[in-house]
Scaffold this active site. Structure first.
Site, PDB file in Angstrom:
ATOM      1  N   LYS A  99      -8.191-122.633 -39.087  1.00 45.54           N
ATOM      2  CA  LYS A  99      -9.318-121.635 -39.273  1.00 45.54           C
ATOM      3  C   LYS A  99      -9.458-121.026 -40.670  1.00 45.54           C
ATOM      4  O   LYS A  99      -9.720-119.532 -40.579  1.00 45.54           O
ATOM      5  CB  LYS A  99      -9.240-120.548 -38.057  1.00 45.54           C
TER       6      LYS A  99
ATOM      7  N   ASP B  86      -4.262-117.193 -27.487  1.00 48.05           N
ATOM      8  CA  ASP B  86      -5.302-116.489 -26.725  1.00 48.05           C
ATOM      9  C   ASP B  86      -5.797-117.101 -25.599  1.00 48.05           C
ATOM     10  O   ASP B  86      -6.361-116.560 -24.694  1.00 48.05           O
ATOM     11  CB  ASP B  86      -6.322-116.149 -27.755  1.00 48.05           C
TER      12      ASP B  86
HETATM   13 MG    MG Z   1     -10.788-114.247 -29.830  1.00 43.74          MG
END
Ligand code: MG
Ligand code: ADP
Length: 517
Positions: A233, A268
């Site tokens: 990312k 996450d």
């Molecule tokens: Mg998030």
């Protein structure tokens, strides 16, 4: 397992087969003009079609990026006309049901491979989270959530009865921090936590338990220990890969004199699953559709062959974004180009076709080629349009939400934001169509991943999928497009799969996991 695989095959109709054959014939004739397949099956670009430098610099259609690289592949047609351009784009970007089914079956086999061995494409990382919450957990916790675009510090209060209260502060991680030293990054986190605690009036004199949500591929060795395998990312900070990220943060916290104890390191996806399971015990799968994409699910320990044998269940962080099978994924020249120019070429290919960080860039690459081919904006692009990653995925949402006759908001995005000199209504329709194609493809590919996971755990009878991330939350029709694809893949059984918006799951889940730890 077998039952559902057979079922997947069973729903392929004769019509779909005919459509697929036509699609493959079209692909074979002009979809991949600048690739060739090596003996190992890896698609390689043929170098002669590309210029040495692909970095865009100029501001006119003639000498900017639009003039530099892959040409839009078109069916041989003597005269350029609108429908043929759109038809070509459709051929390359529409993913048929049967193609999706192939992806599902292949992903299931890749999930199994990842559970068997280390170092497979889909890493299938055990999270060390072995208990799911039952809604009775209580207490006050801190959570830190680093997703990719945003970084949040949260104060989470578990109230019992499935209720969670949370306050948080959001910070942006600058590009400078993303590409600088690891130490600076973790010091920045500690600084944000310190100021948050101060604002909240939290007494850091006595130790505060914290969950750390760190959404990058991490090889965990304990609930509060894990080394970063690789950045993704857009992050490339020095001195973090191969290091225990809990150690790094704990050190920075100590430097700042903060008495905070990191109880759990959480991905996450795992946090989202846990947070949703606090109020809905049927939650067996979670998916992130934000800057990146990933999924987690509940697996029997006995199925994790790389761990030997065991009892009970554990949440697996799949890291499905790194699904890379070029012979199965419907890659286009624009996907390959985006990948080549990325900070992690040949990795996270599935993620690059699905997630918020990349969708806008795929659209931009297509638009730039249409300009070059003279099919858009009278051949006149702009400096902004020629700059990588300047067409945000959020613009696609705006454009797809624009139902005005003159596509007024699309005009605003193209002319005011992207600096295109002039766009006709026809131009805007084409742009909207490109967004629709790229957005729909992403939703359908994500649905294929969910169908594969549901198939893997044989939960076709009832399963809640908790989905978090701005892409899912804000992109119009994203959820509906996923549901359509699930119905094509699973038939009526798709009704048993609930896709539910999960918000703040990554922060709340981290606190829950810290509580259970
Ligand atoms: Mg998030
Ligand atoms: P994180 O991945 O850091 O947890 P988010 O879930 O907020 O953060 O996802 C951020 C990504 O979502 C960005 O790539 C951004 O382009 C995309 N995004 C933000 N707003 C929208 C929107 N309205 N429509 C589509 N995508 C969006």
């Amino acid at each position: 397992m077998r039952k559902s695989e057979t079922f997947l095959f069973g729903v392929t109709t004769g019509i779909a087969v005919v459509a697929t054959v036509q699609y493959l014939v079209q692909l074979a004739s002009y979809a991949f003009p600048q690739q060739k397949t090596t003996s190992s099956g890896i698609i390689k670009p043929v170098p002669v079609r590309f210029k040495q430098s692909e970095e865009p610099v100029a501001d006119t259609a003639a000498n900017s990026e639009v003039g530099s690289s892959v040409t839009l592949s078109r069916p041989p047609s003597p005269k350029s006309s609108l429908p043929s351009v759109l038809e070509t784009l459709d051929n390359q970007l529409v993913v048929s049901s049967s193609k999706l089914q192939k992806i599902v079956l292949h992903m299931v086999s890749e999930f199994k491979k990842g559970l068997m061995n280390d170092n497979e494409n889909i890493a299938m990382l055990p999270s060390f989270v072995v208990n799911r919450p039952n809604g009775t957990e209580v207490g006050d916790y801190l959570a830190l959530d680093l997703g990719g675009s945003n970084f949040r510090v949260c104060r989470v209060t578990l109230e019992g009865f499935g209720n969670i209260r949370m306050t948080h502060a959001k910070y942006t991680v600058s590009n400078e921090l993303k590409t600088g030293s690891g130490e600076k990054l973790f010091d920045f986190f500690a600084e944000c936590i310190g100021s948050f605690c101060k604002n909240q009036g939290l007494d850091t004199g006595k130790s505060i338990p914290m969950g750390f949500t760190f959404s990058f591929p991490v090889e965990q060795t304990a609930i509060n220990k894990g080394t970063l395998m690789t950045w993704s990312k857009g992050f490339i900070c020095d001195g973090v890969v191969g290091q225990d990220v809990v150690d790094l943060l704990q050190r920075s916290l100590k430097k700042k004199g903060l008495n905070i104890e990191i109880k759990a390191l959480v991905n996450d996806t795992v946090g989202t699953l846990m947070a949703h399971a606090y109020s809905d015990p049927q939650t067996y799968i979670s998916v992130i559709l934000g800057t990146g994409t990933n999924a987690a699910y509940v697996e029997k320990v006995d199925n994790i062959r790389k761990w030997g044998t065991g009892n009970g269940e554990v949440i697996i962080n799949t890291e499905w974004g790194n699904y890379n099978e070029a012979t199965i994924l419907p890659l286009t020249p624009w996907d390959l180009k985006l990948d080549r120019r990325s900070s992690n070429p040949k990795h996270q290919i599935y993620e690059k076709m699905i997630s918020g960080m990349y969708l806008g860039e795929i659209v931009r690459l297509i638009l730039v080629e249409l300009v070059k081919a003279g099919e858009l904006f009278n051949g006149m692009g702009s400096q902004t349009l020629s700059t990588p990653y300047r067409f945000d995925t959020a613009y696609m949402s705006r454009i797809e939400r624009d139902h005005s006759l003159s596509l007024a908001d699309t005009k605003q995005v193209l002319e005011d934001v992207m600096g295109v000199p002039k766009s006709s209504v026809e131009d805007r329709r084409i742009v909207r169509h490109v967004c629709e194609l790229v957005g729909t493809r992403a939703a359908r590919l994500a649905a294929a991943g969910i169908a594969a996971l549901v198939t893997k755990i044989n939960r076709l009878d009832a399963c809640t999928v908790a989905i978090d991330g701005s892409l899912y939350e804000h992109y119009p029709h994203f959820g509906n497009r996923m549901r359509d694809a699930l119905r094509e893949l699973l038939g009526i059984t798709a009704e048993n799969i609930l896709l539910e918006q999960a918000r703040d799951g990554s922060g709340q889940g981290a606190a829950l996991i810290a509580a259970l730890a």
